[in-house]
Design an enzyme around this catalytic site. Structure first.
Site, PDB file in Angstrom:
ATOM      1  N   THR A  10       0.839  -1.191   0.000  1.00 21.80           N
ATOM      2  CA  THR A  10       0.000   0.000   0.000  1.00 21.80           C
ATOM      3  C   THR A  10       0.874   1.240   0.000  1.00 21.80           C
ATOM      4  OG1 THR A  10      -1.672   1.241   1.249  1.00 21.80           O
ATOM      5  CG2 THR A  10      -0.132  -0.038   2.551  1.00 21.80           C
ATOM      6  N   ASN A  12      -0.372   3.843   1.547  1.00 25.78           N
ATOM      7  CA  ASN A  12      -0.977   4.560   2.679  1.00 25.78           C
ATOM      8  C   ASN A  12      -0.277   4.158   3.983  1.00 25.78           C
ATOM      9  OD1 ASN A  12      -2.613   5.393   4.796  1.00 25.78           O
ATOM     10  ND2 ASN A  12      -4.508   5.116   3.634  1.00 25.78           N
ATOM     11  N   ASP A  73      -8.126  -2.998   0.007  1.00 32.99           N
ATOM     12  CA  ASP A  73      -8.926  -1.950  -0.622  1.00 32.99           C
ATOM     13  C   ASP A  73     -10.104  -1.694   0.292  1.00 32.99           C
ATOM     14  OD1 ASP A  73      -8.902  -0.171  -2.974  1.00 32.99           O
ATOM     15  OD2 ASP A  73     -10.965  -0.886  -3.130  1.00 32.99           O
ATOM     16  N   SER A  74     -10.248  -0.466   0.697  1.00 33.84           N
ATOM     17  CA  SER A  74     -11.236  -0.169   1.721  1.00 33.84           C
ATOM     18  C   SER A  74     -11.933   1.137   1.404  1.00 33.84           C
ATOM     19  CB  SER A  74     -10.559  -0.125   3.089  1.00 33.84           C
ATOM     20  OG  SER A  74      -9.377   0.644   3.028  1.00 33.84           O
ATOM     21  N   GLY A 168      -8.350   9.537   7.301  1.00 32.92           N
ATOM     22  CA  GLY A 168      -9.514   9.548   6.400  1.00 32.92           C
ATOM     23  C   GLY A 168     -10.788  10.061   7.076  1.00 32.92           C
ATOM     24  N   TYR A 169     -11.841   9.255   7.011  1.00 31.85           N
ATOM     25  CA  TYR A 169     -13.151   9.665   7.516  1.00 31.85           C
ATOM     26  C   TYR A 169     -13.320   9.415   9.019  1.00 31.85           C
ATOM     27  CZ  TYR A 169     -14.268   9.691   2.509  1.00 31.85           C
ATOM     28  OH  TYR A 169     -14.267   9.945   1.157  1.00 31.85           O
ATOM     29  N   ASP A 170     -12.290   8.940   9.705  1.00 32.78           N
ATOM     30  CA  ASP A 170     -12.427   8.599  11.124  1.00 32.78           C
ATOM     31  C   ASP A 170     -13.022   9.721  11.986  1.00 32.78           C
ATOM     32  OD1 ASP A 170     -11.660   5.874  11.261  1.00 32.78           O
ATOM     33  OD2 ASP A 170      -9.536   6.410  11.203  1.00 32.78           O
ATOM     34  N   HIS A 194     -13.140  -2.725  10.473  1.00 36.86           N
ATOM     35  CA  HIS A 194     -13.181  -3.469   9.214  1.00 36.86           C
ATOM     36  C   HIS A 194     -11.795  -4.070   8.906  1.00 36.86           C
ATOM     37  CE1 HIS A 194     -11.923   0.618   8.749  1.00 36.86           C
ATOM     38  NE2 HIS A 194     -11.712   0.552   7.446  1.00 36.86           N
ATOM     39  N   ARG A 195     -10.743  -3.243   9.077  1.00 35.15           N
ATOM     40  CA  ARG A 195      -9.383  -3.721   8.752  1.00 35.15           C
ATOM     41  C   ARG A 195      -8.942  -4.785   9.758  1.00 35.15           C
ATOM     42  NH1 ARG A 195      -7.798   0.802   8.019  1.00 35.15           N
ATOM     43  NH2 ARG A 195      -8.291   0.695   5.812  1.00 35.15           N
TER      44      ARG A 195
HETATM   45  P1  ITT Z   1      -3.609   2.154  -1.212  1.00 37.99           P
HETATM   46  O1  ITT Z   1      -4.557   2.041  -2.383  1.00 37.99           O
HETATM   47  O2  ITT Z   1      -2.219   2.541  -1.626  1.00 37.99           O
HETATM   48  O3  ITT Z   1      -3.655   0.976  -0.288  1.00 37.99           O
HETATM   49  P2  ITT Z   1      -5.438   4.281  -0.376  1.00 37.99           P
HETATM   50  O4  ITT Z   1      -5.535   5.171   0.847  1.00 37.99           O
HETATM   51  O5  ITT Z   1      -5.513   4.981  -1.722  1.00 37.99           O
HETATM   52  O6  ITT Z   1      -4.085   3.416  -0.280  1.00 37.99           O
HETATM   53  P3  ITT Z   1      -7.922   2.840  -0.852  1.00 37.99           P
HETATM   54  O7  ITT Z   1      -7.939   3.026  -2.343  1.00 37.99           O
HETATM   55  O8  ITT Z   1      -8.229   1.494  -0.286  1.00 37.99           O
HETATM   56  O9  ITT Z   1      -6.501   3.188  -0.224  1.00 37.99           O
HETATM   57  O10 ITT Z   1      -8.882   3.949  -0.225  1.00 37.99           O
HETATM   58  C1  ITT Z   1      -9.213   3.889   1.103  1.00 37.99           C
HETATM   59  C2  ITT Z   1      -9.903   5.196   1.517  1.00 37.99           C
HETATM   60  O11 ITT Z   1     -11.083   4.865   2.297  1.00 37.99           O
HETATM   61  C3  ITT Z   1      -8.997   5.986   2.460  1.00 37.99           C
HETATM   62  O12 ITT Z   1      -8.202   6.912   1.764  1.00 37.99           O
HETATM   63  C4  ITT Z   1     -10.018   6.643   3.389  1.00 37.99           C
HETATM   64  O13 ITT Z   1     -10.542   7.784   2.767  1.00 37.99           O
HETATM   65  C5  ITT Z   1     -11.121   5.582   3.497  1.00 37.99           C
HETATM   66  N1  ITT Z   1     -10.838   4.647   4.628  1.00 37.99           N
HETATM   67  C6  ITT Z   1     -10.521   3.318   4.535  1.00 37.99           C
HETATM   68  N2  ITT Z   1     -10.289   2.796   5.756  1.00 37.99           N
HETATM   69  C7  ITT Z   1     -10.463   3.811   6.633  1.00 37.99           C
HETATM   70  C8  ITT Z   1     -10.336   3.900   8.037  1.00 37.99           C
HETATM   71  O14 ITT Z   1      -9.944   2.856   8.767  1.00 37.99           O
HETATM   72  N3  ITT Z   1     -10.568   5.080   8.596  1.00 37.99           N
HETATM   73  C9  ITT Z   1     -10.932   6.157   7.870  1.00 37.99           C
HETATM   74  N4  ITT Z   1     -11.050   6.165   6.545  1.00 37.99           N
HETATM   75  C10 ITT Z   1     -10.818   4.998   5.912  1.00 37.99           C
END
Ligand code: ITT
Length: 210
Positions: A10, A12, A73-74, A168-170, A194-195
């Site tokens: 990832t 992130n 992917d989340s 993110g949206y936390d 979820h993770r």
């Molecule tokens: P990678 O694709 O490189 O893994 P990314 O951040 O772009 O990193 P995603 O495409 O899976 O990952 O998008 C996930 C988004 O969903 C993330 O940027 C947040 O906006 C939201 N998200 C996912 N899990 C979250 C969490 O645990 N808390 C808050 N927001 C979350």
């Protein structure tokens, strides 16, 4: 022989941090792409579902690294928005388009858009969930998949944003005891999220295949 560390594929850093803690608790050593020392091309997330995108990322990084790679992917699904932002959660403010903004800028813009879209929607209709699809792949293909969800609601203006943890949206995501997931300690979020639940299922699957 001790298995090689699992690569968390990832870009992130928050995901790497959360997964290092969760898998560490299960006795599984993980490393980030940065620890491999190479330059990797981020696969384009062209799937229509979290599961498709998780597989695209795991397969793409496994092919480039030659290692067992786990991708996550989340995203957030908001019921009053028909499941949006969904697979475009990380680029919601720009309708899924990558604009070169930093993660912090994107998070702020995404959160502002979400609060705007939900303006006037009453508390009982603000239900939402985080979804995480995980995929592990090696050079030969997909090895394991797991899914986890985390139920809550998007707080109302004046009630949120709250909390300095997470990402993110936390700060907007309110759970049943009234706190946001950004107000939970990292350990508590990982135990409920979820993770966290997808990773625990993955740890069981890994124990069977390694
Ligand atoms: P990678 O694709 O490189 O893994 P990314 O951040 O772009 O990193 P995603 O495409 O899976 O990952 O998008 C996930 C988004 O969903 C993330 O940027 C947040 O906006 C939201 N998200 C996912 N899990 C979250 C969490 O645990 N808390 C808050 N927001 C979350």
């Amino acid at each position: 022989m001790k298995p090689k560390p699992l690569v968390i594929a990832t870009g992130n850093p928050h995901k790497v941090e959360e997964l290092r803690a969760i898998f560490g608790g299960a006795g599984i050593e993980v490393i980030g792409l940065g620890d491999l020392g190479g330059m990797f091309v981020e696969p384009a997330e062209t799937g229509r579902t979290f599961a498709e995108n998780a597989a695209i990322k795991a397969l793409g990084y496994a092919a480039q690294t030659g290692r067992l790679c786990l991708a996550d992917d989340s995203g957030l699904e908001v019921d009053a928005l028909g499941g949006a932002p969904g697979v475009i959660s990380s680029h919601y403010a720009t309708d899924g388009v990558e604009t070169g903004q930093s993660r912090a800028e994107r998070d702020a813009a995404n959160n502002a858009r979400l609060m705007r879209e939900l303006e006037g929607v009453p508390r009982e209709r603000r239900t939402a969930r985080f979804v995480c699809e995980m995929c592990i792949a090696d050079g030969a293909g997909v090895v394991a998949r797991a899914r986890g969800t985390f139920e809550g609601r998007i707080g109302e203006r004046g009630e949120v944003p709250r909390g300095g943890n997470g990402f993110g949206y936390d700060p907007l995501f309110v759970v049943e005891d009234g706190r946001t997931s950004a107000e939970m300690s990292p350990a508590e979020k990982n135990a409920r999220s979820h993770r966290g639940s997808a990773a625990m299922r993955m740890a069981e699957a890994l124990a069977r295949i390694r």
